[in-house]
Design a protein around this motif. Sequence first.
Motif, PDB file in Angstrom:
ATOM      1  N   LYS A   1       0.634  -1.416  -0.166  1.00 26.96           N
ATOM      2  CA  LYS A   1      -0.338   0.188   0.113  1.00 26.96           C
ATOM      3  C   LYS A   1       0.599   0.980  -0.238  1.00 26.96           C
ATOM      4  N   THR A   2      -0.059   2.301  -0.068  1.00 26.96           N
ATOM      5  CA  THR A   2       0.970   3.813  -0.464  1.00 26.96           C
ATOM      6  C   THR A   2       0.499   4.418   0.707  1.00 26.96           C
ATOM      7  N   LEU A   3       2.124   5.114   1.360  1.00 29.02           N
ATOM      8  CA  LEU A   3       1.442   6.177   2.576  1.00 29.02           C
ATOM      9  C   LEU A   3       1.353   6.999   2.329  1.00 29.02           C
ATOM     10  N   GLY A   4       0.971   7.856   1.687  1.00 26.85           N
ATOM     11  CA  GLY A   4       1.501   9.221   1.940  1.00 26.85           C
ATOM     12  C   GLY A   4       1.549  10.097   3.703  1.00 26.85           C
TER      13      GLY A   4
ATOM     14  N   GLY B   1       7.324  12.383  10.887  1.00 27.12           N
ATOM     15  CA  GLY B   1       7.099  12.467   9.886  1.00 27.12           C
ATOM     16  C   GLY B   1       8.426  11.218   9.239  1.00 27.12           C
ATOM     17  N   GLN B   2       9.671  10.996  10.029  1.00 25.13           N
ATOM     18  CA  GLN B   2      10.458  10.073   9.562  1.00 25.13           C
ATOM     19  C   GLN B   2      10.651   9.320   9.211  1.00 25.13           C
ATOM     20  N   GLU B   3      10.428   9.456  11.271  1.00 27.17           N
ATOM     21  CA  GLU B   3      10.004   8.394  11.690  1.00 27.17           C
ATOM     22  C   GLU B   3       8.832   7.495  10.974  1.00 27.17           C
ATOM     23  N   VAL B   4       7.260   8.154  10.850  1.00 21.43           N
ATOM     24  CA  VAL B   4       6.582   7.288  10.234  1.00 21.43           C
ATOM     25  C   VAL B   4       6.909   7.358   9.404  1.00 21.43           C
ATOM     26  N   ALA B   5       8.329   7.250   8.674  1.00 18.40           N
ATOM     27  CA  ALA B   5       8.037   7.017   6.948  1.00 18.40           C
ATOM     28  C   ALA B   5       9.149   5.418   7.334  1.00 18.40           C
ATOM     29  N   SER B   6       9.656   5.464   8.008  1.00 16.95           N
ATOM     30  CA  SER B   6      10.837   4.186   8.271  1.00 16.95           C
ATOM     31  C   SER B   6       9.676   3.300   8.904  1.00 16.95           C
ATOM     32  N   ILE B   7       9.139   3.002   9.601  1.00 23.55           N
ATOM     33  CA  ILE B   7       7.616   1.925  10.253  1.00 23.55           C
ATOM     34  C   ILE B   7       7.059   1.683   8.311  1.00 23.55           C
ATOM     35  N   GLY B   8       6.408   2.161   7.722  1.00 15.63           N
ATOM     36  CA  GLY B   8       5.602   2.252   6.785  1.00 15.63           C
ATOM     37  C   GLY B   8       6.665   1.785   6.038  1.00 15.63           C
ATOM     38  N   ARG B   9       7.915   1.355   5.677  1.00 15.20           N
ATOM     39  CA  ARG B   9       8.333   1.057   4.991  1.00 15.20           C
ATOM     40  C   ARG B   9       9.085  -0.437   5.518  1.00 15.20           C
ATOM     41  N   ALA B  10       9.252  -0.621   7.178  1.00 10.39           N
ATOM     42  CA  ALA B  10       9.597  -1.734   7.421  1.00 10.39           C
ATOM     43  C   ALA B  10       7.531  -2.349   7.000  1.00 10.39           C
ATOM     44  N   PHE B  11       7.148  -2.063   6.484  1.00 10.90           N
ATOM     45  CA  PHE B  11       5.622  -2.848   6.582  1.00 10.90           C
ATOM     46  C   PHE B  11       5.780  -3.229   4.777  1.00 10.90           C
ATOM     47  N   GLY B  12       6.537  -2.184   5.043  1.00 13.07           N
ATOM     48  CA  GLY B  12       7.213  -2.844   3.058  1.00 13.07           C
ATOM     49  C   GLY B  12       5.541  -2.013   2.110  1.00 13.07           C
ATOM     50  N   MET B  13       5.781  -0.819   2.699  1.00 11.93           N
ATOM     51  CA  MET B  13       4.777  -0.106   2.209  1.00 11.93           C
ATOM     52  C   MET B  13       5.209   1.141   1.223  1.00 11.93           C
TER      53      MET B  13
ATOM     54  N   ILE C   1       6.340   4.959  -0.028  1.00 13.35           N
ATOM     55  CA  ILE C   1       6.006   6.221   0.933  1.00 13.35           C
ATOM     56  C   ILE C   1       6.749   7.515   0.041  1.00 13.35           C
ATOM     57  N   MET C   2       5.476   7.774   0.160  1.00 17.48           N
ATOM     58  CA  MET C   2       5.584   9.341  -0.988  1.00 17.48           C
ATOM     59  C   MET C   2       5.703  10.359   0.357  1.00 17.48           C
ATOM     60  N   VAL C   3       6.463  11.319  -0.136  1.00 15.21           N
ATOM     61  CA  VAL C   3       6.159  12.927   1.132  1.00 15.21           C
ATOM     62  C   VAL C   3       5.983  13.995  -0.152  1.00 15.21           C
TER      63      VAL C   3
ATOM     64  N   GLN D   1      -2.719   9.578  -4.880  1.00 16.87           N
ATOM     65  CA  GLN D   1      -2.453   8.107  -4.840  1.00 16.87           C
ATOM     66  C   GLN D   1      -2.086   7.726  -3.690  1.00 16.87           C
ATOM     67  N   SER D   2      -2.121   8.473  -2.345  1.00 17.31           N
ATOM     68  CA  SER D   2      -1.985   7.251  -1.327  1.00 17.31           C
ATOM     69  C   SER D   2      -2.773   7.014  -1.360  1.00 17.31           C
ATOM     70  N   ASP D   3      -2.924   4.807   0.070  1.00 22.36           N
ATOM     71  CA  ASP D   3      -4.065   4.643   0.412  1.00 22.36           C
ATOM     72  C   ASP D   3      -4.455   5.051   2.080  1.00 22.36           C
ATOM     73  N   LEU D   4      -3.063   5.673   2.511  1.00 22.93           N
ATOM     74  CA  LEU D   4      -3.495   6.456   3.590  1.00 22.93           C
ATOM     75  C   LEU D   4      -2.563   7.596   3.727  1.00 22.93           C
ATOM     76  N   ILE D   5      -2.472   8.315   4.407  1.00 27.50           N
ATOM     77  CA  ILE D   5      -2.348   9.870   3.992  1.00 27.50           C
ATOM     78  C   ILE D   5      -1.778  10.198   5.701  1.00 27.50           C
TER      79      ILE D   5
END
Length: 311
Positions: free
Chosen positions: A150-153, A161-173, A175-177, A201-205
Amino acid sequence: MPYKIVVLDGIYANPGDLSWEALETYGNLTVYNRTSPEQVMDRAMDADILIVNKVELRKPLLDNFPHLKMIVISATGMNNVDLEAAKALGVVVKNVVGYGAQSVAQHTFALILELTNRVSAHNDSVQKGEWDADKGFSYNTSPVTGLDGKTLGIYGFGSIGQEVASIGRAFGMRIMVVSNHAVPADYPFYEFVNLRELFEQSDLISLHAPLRDDNKHVVNSALLSHMKPDARLINTARGPLVHEEDLKSWLIAHPMAGAALDVLETEPPGPQYILFGLPNCIITPHMAWTAKSARKKLMDEVTLLVKTFVS
């Protein structure tokens, strides 16, 4: 002569599980859990150093504090203090940043997972006795959404925001910024886009931008119209980033979509709050920053700011 240090609303950083006593090294300390607007004048009148979280200090008040030398805001946002008036009076104003990045990121994903896995709803179903023989060994009350792919915006790319991006990437998401300051070349695993592209484009924002004059109600009907019909919006930043009436209309029109809000335009919201009762909207009470570890960092930084000033 020792400094007089007054904490006006200390209960937010320290509801009772920590201590302000480190400040006693630097002056005579008085701590109030809460201070109403009517009490500020009396309690702050003789202070040399004021420590506030959300208590408002405007020019008419500041003009009446003859001894005041420093204000420490035990938070990141500074909009509760008249900075220009303080500067004109020679009062130093400091705030604290970065203390809650991990705590807020953790709560952000708690909200995301509640939206996607509906843990509370499934627990309620089981507790009500709905897990019966007809359902077999496994059942769902609502679909579960996997995060992988899924796409996390992310709107706002500071420490949180950087911490959230790092966690999202660990979930296999993916990442759009959206960021006004980040250098894309420094973050090769993320895609930097404009705000409309993020919402399209994001599934979660997830919102993590500070509130400014130019982004109040940035999430409004025009921007929401570009979201996917089953997208989810998470706000752990500032309530006024979202136009709440527009969000309500969008959620009603898109029952498969969702929102999770830890911050609201008016806090507390009152019993008739516009988003109460929507089945696809989760609200928590501005608690993302409140992990004990984060509050300890906050109080340590407040103490350091006072120490640096008086030394």
